[in-house]
Design a protein around this motif. Sequence first.
Motif, mmCIF file in Angstrom:
data_model
loop_
_atom_site.group_PDB
_atom_site.id
_atom_site.type_symbol
_atom_site.label_atom_id
_atom_site.label_comp_id
_atom_site.label_asym_id
_atom_site.label_seq_id
_atom_site.Cartn_x
_atom_site.Cartn_y
_atom_site.Cartn_z
ATOM 1 N N ASP A 1 32.189 39.669 36.676
ATOM 2 C CA ASP A 1 33.613 39.470 36.950
ATOM 3 C C ASP A 1 33.868 37.976 37.107
ATOM 4 O O ASP A 1 32.935 37.199 37.317
ATOM 5 C CB ASP A 1 33.993 40.232 38.233
ATOM 6 C CG ASP A 1 35.470 40.612 38.254
ATOM 7 O OD1 ASP A 1 36.268 39.992 37.521
ATOM 8 O OD2 ASP A 1 35.827 41.521 39.024
ATOM 9 N N ASP B 1 40.139 37.596 33.467
ATOM 10 C CA ASP B 1 39.658 38.515 34.512
ATOM 11 C C ASP B 1 40.176 39.908 34.146
ATOM 12 O O ASP B 1 41.339 40.174 34.366
ATOM 13 C CB ASP B 1 40.188 38.053 35.875
ATOM 14 C CG ASP B 1 39.911 39.058 36.986
ATOM 15 O OD1 ASP B 1 39.088 39.958 36.787
ATOM 16 O OD2 ASP B 1 40.549 38.928 38.058
ATOM 17 N N HIS C 1 35.344 45.379 34.649
ATOM 18 C CA HIS C 1 36.552 46.215 34.716
ATOM 19 C C HIS C 1 37.547 45.843 33.624
ATOM 20 O O HIS C 1 37.668 44.685 33.231
ATOM 21 C CB HIS C 1 37.196 46.168 36.107
ATOM 22 C CG HIS C 1 37.720 44.835 36.541
ATOM 23 N ND1 HIS C 1 39.017 44.442 36.300
ATOM 24 C CD2 HIS C 1 37.158 43.812 37.218
ATOM 25 C CE1 HIS C 1 39.216 43.248 36.814
ATOM 26 N NE2 HIS C 1 38.106 42.830 37.373
HETATM 27 ZN ZN ZN Z 1 38.289 40.887 38.319
#
Ligand code: ZN
Length: 433
Positions: free
Chosen positions: A315, A236, A83
């Motif tokens: 992730d 992240d 993401h």
């Molecule tokens: Zn994440």
Amino acid sequence: MRPPDPAVARRLCGHIDASPSPYHAAAHAEEILVAAGFTPVDRRRPWPPGPGRRLWREGGALVAWIDGPDHGPATGFRIVGAHTDSPNLRVKPRPDTASAGWRQLGVEVYGGVLLNSWLDRDLGLSGRVSLAPGDGDPGVTTRLVRIDRPILRVPQLAIHLHREIDSEGLKLDRQRHLAPVWGLGAGDEGAFRRLLAAELDVDPGRILAWDVMTHDTAPSRLVGPDEEFVSAPRIDNLASCFCAVETLAALDPDAPRPHRPAVALFDHEEVGSVSATGAAAPLLVELLERTVAAAGGGTDELHRTRADTVVVSADGAHATHPNYAERHEPEHRIAVNAGPVLKVNANQRYASDAVTSAVFLTACERADVPHQVFVNRTDLACGSTIGPTTAATVGVGVVDAGIPQLAMHSAREFAGSHDPGWFAAVLAAFYED
Ligand code: ZN
């Protein structure tokens, strides 16, 4: 064991700094892929038939894939999903406010922000702006905007005015305590619009709407006496995005491989993935359906392709924090610079299962890279990823994995400089599976 390659982490710092918003992250990923020979596809037009390296980008999302000459209508995919969004402060539609002689910007909290981490930092702004027709543009256009000058600050209250902070801790009210200051004087309706207009060199009257957010202007860098660590915002999950994109871009397009390699970068993971560019949207379903159809396949080939597809949901993972070791499951300690982390959760907050875990673990073995296995303490609520949503939306096997880090969701995160290179090597092995 494969020797560590901190050059990947050094390049990652550059990718992160080039990507202050999800829109910039997707655009920067497109640049890397186009430079490697990938061709952008217009989703509004018929899908191009035949082999090729292709991508499309929509807002903060990007999908890229290689269709090889040896791939038929029922050939599955090997997809790395990640993401592009990170928790931050986002500018409200009517942001011009003032208090006690200070001009401020109204902001909304996006995602699970560690609020304290945005205090006392030099902040810039980035995102995208929609413009009404004008200056030779016949229709509405959307342009990226990026201000790396430190124009905003959220100053913390002095300890002399807040003695109870030691006994009670820092409590921040999202509405009252996070508005950045950016000038002096009374409220000035339209000031923010004029700032954007000046940056884009357009008339303020052309600005229709914006998706604009704050970012830390301090550059990302390797830190520690031996540069063992990465200090950066948005590790992240830009670490996963760029490990995946660099790996896909570097694959030899002419080498035969049993599956179609792909990258899928989604927006809005930090707020639940439910959007047209999030993992709950049928973006990968579209990739499978249109690729199969362009290769001459029908419903049967589509379902065979789906059954032959595996996704790595890439992730960040929680490294064991030295000051809070008791917050971590004692039999599953995670260290930085000790290899990528396979993430398991029986309650399906992570999508890994015995079958998909085996895909990841054998890729680590083929890449000659060490690995670790994470499980949350069973008395603490577990975070999640695009993994479970992708598994349910596309109906494919998914394994959750990523590089370990500390300070997840802080404005400034912390990881090891060996892990990104190792993770990229594992993803390369996964693509050859
Ligand atoms: Zn994440």
